[in-house]
Write an enzyme that holds these catalytic residues in place. Structure first.
Site, PDB file in Angstrom:
ATOM      1  N   ARG A 105      -0.881  -0.972  -8.323  1.00  0.00           N
ATOM      2  CA  ARG A 105      -2.269  -0.727  -7.932  1.00  0.00           C
ATOM      3  C   ARG A 105      -2.493   0.776  -8.013  1.00  0.00           C
ATOM      4  O   ARG A 105      -1.983   1.543  -7.194  1.00  0.00           O
ATOM      5  CB  ARG A 105      -2.527  -1.253  -6.514  1.00  0.00           C
ATOM      6  CG  ARG A 105      -3.978  -1.106  -6.069  1.00  0.00           C
ATOM      7  CD  ARG A 105      -4.198  -1.839  -4.743  1.00  0.00           C
ATOM      8  NE  ARG A 105      -5.621  -1.947  -4.459  1.00  0.00           N
ATOM      9  CZ  ARG A 105      -6.263  -1.172  -3.573  1.00  0.00           C
ATOM     10  NH1 ARG A 105      -5.599  -0.264  -2.878  1.00  0.00           N
ATOM     11  NH2 ARG A 105      -7.556  -1.324  -3.382  1.00  0.00           N
TER      12      ARG A 105
ATOM     13  N   ASP B  70       0.842  -1.197   0.000  1.00  0.00           N
ATOM     14  CA  ASP B  70       0.000   0.000   0.000  1.00  0.00           C
ATOM     15  C   ASP B  70       0.879   1.249   0.000  1.00  0.00           C
ATOM     16  O   ASP B  70       1.975   1.244   0.591  1.00  0.00           O
ATOM     17  CB  ASP B  70      -0.872   0.030   1.259  1.00  0.00           C
ATOM     18  CG  ASP B  70      -2.216  -0.651   1.061  1.00  0.00           C
ATOM     19  OD1 ASP B  70      -2.523  -1.034  -0.079  1.00  0.00           O
ATOM     20  OD2 ASP B  70      -2.954  -0.787   2.050  1.00  0.00           O
TER      21      ASP B  70
END
Length: 311
Positions: A184, A135
């Site tokens: 992502r 992340d």
């Protein structure tokens, strides 16, 4: 109304002690929060992943937590991810990977602590070829996060990283990625100053579209983490026009949000994966979801204020 301009007042609201108490201690508040969080245990998360699988939707587990302050806490967090990986690997037919936050793995303690814990997770992940995504956190962590990703990518091919279209710098960061990276692509949910991040939704969306185009043109695998139908449809048109393999593309959405879009895309045969957060440290995650889409604040409050609802 939604967009970055409302993020500051929403975060102000969620930081109030009374609001946190309402969300975290009121039984109904916790039930409403479970719209966005699978639960507090790994079993809860795996139950959610199995339910998604029955709808032909893959999953990505995120054990909530960040900014640990000791090596012992970081090691304990890594233990939880190792356990999650082993449990996932016992489910032969389940398409499920994991997402980690580097500050949860000791990035604030030291670069070496973070690398050691990350490598321990990746050693287990590569036994079955499970993808581990990193992340992206607030802007102060971007350089360190990209450095860790670059170093780990040399040893572990099944690793990826998130990039935020809200950050002005990302248009340059995409050119520094290792070859054949997995990215992502998200809009971003952190409150950042105007010199660091775009403040208007239209700017964030335009940057998202440009970044998607650049990433696929450079040969990367792109996970489009958005619920925005315009961006989704635009990415489909671009992929078809350029004849990009869907083995390099995937739609990703958040647990409990736009289930209708998830179902539509999965029904049309597109690869869809849902980010499944779980754990006791769910309140910071909830506040970012509320700030990311302030309409969720009204949903949250309206459920709490409905007549006849109590503890």
């Amino acid at each position: 109304m939604n967009g970055p301009i409302l993020r500051a007042p929403v975060l102000w609201l969620t930081e109030r002690r009374w609001f946190r108490r309402l969300a975290a201690e009121h039984s109904l508040g916790r039930r409403v929060a479970l719209r966005f969080v699978a639960g507090e245990t790994l079993d809860d998360a795996l139950d959610a992943a199995r339910a998604l699988d029955r709808r032909r939707v893959a999953s990505m587990l995120d054990h909530l937590g960040e900014n640990v302050s000791s090596a012992e806490q970081a090691s304990a967090a890594a233990d939880q991810y190792v356990l999650a990986l082993k449990r996932v690997q016992e489910e032969d037919a389940l398409d499920c990977n994991i997402s980690v936050k580097l500050t949860q793995l000791g990035l604030d303690v030291s670069h070496e602590t973070c690398l050691e814990n990350s490598a321990r997770i990746l050693d287990v992940a590569q036994e079955r070829g499970t993808l581990v995504m990193i992340d992206m956190e607030s802007s102060e962590y971007v350089d360190r996060t990209l450095l860790v990703h670059r170093e780990l990518k040399q040893r572990y091919p099944k690793i990826g990283v998130a990039l935020q279209s809200a950050l002005r710098r990302t248009k340059n960061d995409v050119f520094e990625l290792p070859d054949a990276s997995t990215v992502r692509l998200v809009k971003g949910s952190y409150l950042e100053p105007p010199d660091v991040a775009f403040q208007e939704r239209a700017e964030v969306d335009r940057c998202f579209a440009r970044l998607f185009s650049t990433l696929v043109a450079r040969g990367h695998t792109v996970h489009m983490a958005t619920h925005d139908p315009r961006l989704i449809d635009g990415s489909i048109r671009l992929a078809e026009r350029r004849e990009i393999s869907w083995g390099r593309l995937e739609f990703q959405m958040l647990y409990g949000i736009r289930r209708d879009v998830q179902a539509r895309l999965a029904g049309q045969g597109y690869p869809v994966r849902v980010y499944v957060p779980y754990g006791s440290e769910w309140y910071p995650y909830l506040t970012r979801r509320l700030a990311e889409r302030p309409a969720n604040v009204w949903f949250f409050a309206s459920q709490l204020l409905r007549p006849g609802r109590g503890r």
